[in-house]
Write an enzyme that holds these catalytic residues in place. Structure first.
Site, PDB file in Angstrom:
ATOM      1  N   GLY A 312       1.187  -3.150   4.893  1.00 48.85           N
ATOM      2  CA  GLY A 312       2.244  -2.998   3.916  1.00 48.85           C
ATOM      3  C   GLY A 312       1.778  -3.048   2.472  1.00 48.85           C
ATOM      4  O   GLY A 312       0.701  -2.573   2.110  1.00 48.85           O
ATOM      5  N   SER A 313       2.608  -3.653   1.638  1.00 51.68           N
ATOM      6  CA  SER A 313       2.429  -3.583   0.185  1.00 51.68           C
ATOM      7  C   SER A 313       1.212  -4.333  -0.330  1.00 51.68           C
ATOM      8  O   SER A 313       0.918  -4.263  -1.527  1.00 51.68           O
ATOM      9  CB  SER A 313       3.688  -4.110  -0.503  1.00 51.68           C
ATOM     10  OG  SER A 313       4.785  -3.290  -0.198  1.00 51.68           O
ATOM     11  N   THR A 314       0.507  -5.068   0.527  1.00 48.32           N
ATOM     12  CA  THR A 314      -0.735  -5.697   0.073  1.00 48.32           C
ATOM     13  C   THR A 314      -1.747  -4.642  -0.367  1.00 48.32           C
ATOM     14  O   THR A 314      -2.674  -4.946  -1.126  1.00 48.32           O
ATOM     15  CB  THR A 314      -1.352  -6.563   1.188  1.00 48.32           C
ATOM     16  OG1 THR A 314      -1.588  -5.745   2.345  1.00 48.32           O
ATOM     17  CG2 THR A 314      -0.437  -7.723   1.546  1.00 48.32           C
ATOM     18  N   PHE A 315      -1.581  -3.385   0.087  1.00 48.09           N
ATOM     19  CA  PHE A 315      -2.491  -2.301  -0.278  1.00 48.09           C
ATOM     20  C   PHE A 315      -2.216  -1.741  -1.681  1.00 48.09           C
ATOM     21  O   PHE A 315      -3.044  -1.027  -2.223  1.00 48.09           O
ATOM     22  CB  PHE A 315      -2.392  -1.157   0.748  1.00 48.09           C
ATOM     23  CG  PHE A 315      -3.376  -1.249   1.876  1.00 48.09           C
ATOM     24  CD1 PHE A 315      -3.578  -2.451   2.525  1.00 48.09           C
ATOM     25  CD2 PHE A 315      -4.094  -0.141   2.299  1.00 48.09           C
ATOM     26  CE1 PHE A 315      -4.478  -2.549   3.573  1.00 48.09           C
ATOM     27  CE2 PHE A 315      -4.996  -0.220   3.344  1.00 48.09           C
ATOM     28  CZ  PHE A 315      -5.191  -1.436   3.982  1.00 48.09           C
ATOM     29  N   LYS A 316      -1.066  -2.064  -2.252  1.00 47.81           N
ATOM     30  CA  LYS A 316      -0.691  -1.444  -3.532  1.00 47.81           C
ATOM     31  C   LYS A 316      -1.660  -1.782  -4.648  1.00 47.81           C
ATOM     32  O   LYS A 316      -1.902  -0.969  -5.554  1.00 47.81           O
ATOM     33  CB  LYS A 316       0.728  -1.862  -3.910  1.00 47.81           C
ATOM     34  CG  LYS A 316       1.789  -1.235  -3.028  1.00 47.81           C
ATOM     35  CD  LYS A 316       3.187  -1.730  -3.358  1.00 47.81           C
ATOM     36  CE  LYS A 316       4.215  -1.068  -2.436  1.00 47.81           C
ATOM     37  NZ  LYS A 316       5.576  -1.592  -2.623  1.00 47.81           N
TER      38      LYS A 316
END
Length: 593
Positions: A312-316
């Site tokens: 999820g958004s940890t990659f942003k």
């Protein structure tokens, strides 16, 4: 030797002229010859006796020396030599970074039977079944009364069981010495240690071999006789490991999750101080692997290393870091966040409406999928692949676990622009929590690549530069803002300046598509934010927080509180004293530990 003729012609002729008997000359010469032969044989016999006496003297001397050595040595049970290769049972201990024992050896015994020597097989069978409930008395009777001359009964028994068998009093029940592997801390660090079992076995010894975890990965080192008494020293801190596991277990129950994983890593050199995966097991009584079904359903499955998930958004933060590093944007660049973002038949939405535009910093703080996708469009698929590859997200981790090489991230077959957009916010690509922890460490420690390790690092390790110090600092500031005013406010631990990012990803179905009510919730961060010492990743599988009127599944409500409690418990154990946050107010200074 020159032999004298028995009838020398000159003497014979002289004797005839003198009227003597020539035969007397022959008899005299024959007697002299016999006398010489006797002297030679006597000398030869005397020489042989001398040599034999010396040999006997040396033999008695050697026997005496051997008896002296045996008299001076400790008594030991004599053992017959086997024709095969010697079985080496010795195995080095495993300790944590402070020398506390994680795995060691314990002397025990095996139990076997020699039916021809048994006095009362039937009684012995029933007595054994009473001592060992898993044995069947009728089967033992058949074995003991059959034609077999040797039967293994138990390959490992306790001292109490040994005494009970000894009290049976049957001479056909015998014991063999054994060394078993003992894990004195039970479940603690089970997935890291893995476990050990018996390899080649004999009556008098058995070979200990690793079957999983670091026991299997470092089997050759642990079994090396040349190590002597030198243990294998891991980077783990046993006290921190216990605290992390305790908090994770409580958080897993509180959030109604089916599984959980946590990794606490040194951000500078990649040393893993704690790694937990739940549910777990006791390596002293390792369960059997599943033969069918989903391997992730087994307690043997290491979710921190083997589990590959959409995070999820940890990659942003990776998209923002690359765009800033390549000077495509600055932290104050405005990004269009009007939604939905349409690409072909695909539509990208945000969980909340963030308005028409956000700065790059606020795209991360507010966790905008649309904003991150637009940043990814600026970067492009090829450059995105190169950057994520440099962070180690395309290949298995090099951590010293036998399970690690099989945990390869799942990537799209073709990396098109739509894939670049979805991967920028953590969908369409799967990696393990350990991959995520390693990438965060490399990105946030000043931009130096780290490689995860479970072994203590004796010398400083400094990897290649993956981003500049300036980019790394800005990302730490972004993530600090996420904790202060974004999606991870529950991660705030006073005095430890936590920085991190949440990630909530829908869980994929085995047959394709995604569940509507099942997620993987993750928090990844560092602390302290201004001088990162440690990276923490916490992942929950299918969490549901039910304290409110409606169930909540997002990471901000599930993984984040658990991560905060881990930091609250572990930071003091790591020697980190609380500090005062930098402030713009005059007279307030930053106190660092």
């Amino acid at each position: 030797m020159t032999r004298t003729p028995l009838r020398p012609l000159a003497r014979i002729l002289a004797a005839r002229r003198a009227g003597e008997n020539p035969d007397a000359i022959e008899r005299a010469n024959l007697a002299a010859r016999h006398e010489a032969d006797r002297d030679e044989q006597r000398q030869r016999a005397e020489g042989r006796l001398l040599v034999l006496g010396i040999v006997f003297l040396c033999a008695f001397f050697m026997v005496g020396m051997k008896m002296s050595v045996l008299a001076a040595s400790d008594p030991a049970e004599p053992r017959a030599l086997a024709s095969g290769a010697q079985i080496v049972a010795a195995r080095a201990d495993i300790t944590d970074r402070n020398g506390r024992i994680l795995a060691t050896n314990l002397t025990t015994h095996s139990l076997y039977a020699q039916p021809p020597q048994m006095i009362d097989p039937e009684r012995s069978a029933h007595e054994l079944a009473a001592i060992f409930p898993d044995l069947d008395a009728d089967k033992l009777v058949k074995l003991f009364t059959g034609k077999r001359k040797f039967i293994w009964i138990k390959r490992r028994i306790s001292p109490e069981q040994q005494q009970a068998v000894f009290d049976i009093g049957d001479p056909g029940l015998l014991f063999g010495p054994r060394e078993m592997r003992l894990y004195p801390n039970g479940h603690l660090a089970a997935h890291i240690l893995g476990g050990a079992g018996f390899g080649r076995e004999g009556v008098t010894s058995a070979e200990l071999i690793g079957v999983a975890g670091i026991e299997r990965a470092m089997d050759e080192t642990l079994s090396d006789p040349g190590r002597g008494d030198v243990p294998l020293r891991l980077s783990l801190d046993l006290t921190v490991q216990a605290a992390v596991e305790r908090v994770l277990a409580g958080g897993m129950r509180l959030m109604n999750a089916k599984g959980a994983a946590a990794i606490l890593m040194d951000a500078q050199n990649g040393e893993i101080l704690a790694m937990a995966s739940l549910p777990d097991f006791d390596p002293n009584d390792r369960p059997r692997p599943l033969v069918k079904g989903d391997p992730a359903e087994s307690p043997l499955f290491n979710r921190a290393v083997q589990g590959v998930y959409e995070l999820g958004s940890t990659f942003k933060v990776f998209a923002a870091a690359q765009a800033i590093e390549e000077r495509l944007v600055s932290r104050s660049t405005w990004i269009d966040t009007k939604g939905p973002l349409t690409w072909g038949r695909h539509r990208i939405h945000d969980l909340y409406d963030h308005g028409p535009a956000l700065t790059v910093e606020d795209v991360i703080v507010e966790s905008s999928n649309i904003g991150t996708a637009r940043i990814a469009m600026m970067i492009g698929p090829e450059r995105q692949q190169d950057f994520l590859g440099r962070l180690g997200l395309f290949s298995p981790t090099q951590v010293e676990l036998i399970e690690a090489p099989g945990a390869k991230p799942l990537l799209p077959k073709t990396w098109s622009e739509i894939h670049a957009m979805t991967i920028s916010y953590g969908h369409g690509m799967s990696a393990s929590p350990l991959h995520l922890a390693t990438a965060y460490a490399s990105l946030l420690n000043g931009g130096h690549e780290v490689k995860p390790t479970l072994l203590i690092q004796e010398a400083p390790v400094r990897g290649r530069q993956v981003v500049s110090e300036n980019t790394s600092q800005q990302m730490r500031e972004f993530l600090r803002q996420v904790v202060q005013r974004g999606t991870a406010t529950l991660a705030e631990v006073p005095g430890y300046r936590v920085a991190g990012k949440t990630g909530t990803a829908d869980k994929p179905k085995p047959q394709g598509g995604y569940y509507e009510d099942k997620v993987i919730a993750t928090f990844a961060g560092v602390f302290p934010a201004d001088d990162p010492r440690y990276v923490l990743v916490v992942t929950l599988d299918e969490p549901v927080e039910t304290s409110g009127s409606e169930p909540r599944r997002t990471a901000g409500w599930t993984a984040v509180p658990v991560a905060a409690e881990v930091i609250r418990r572990a930071a003091p154990l790591l020697g980190l004293a609380p500090g005062v946050e930098p402030s713009a107010v005059e007279g307030v200074t930053l106190a660092r530990n």
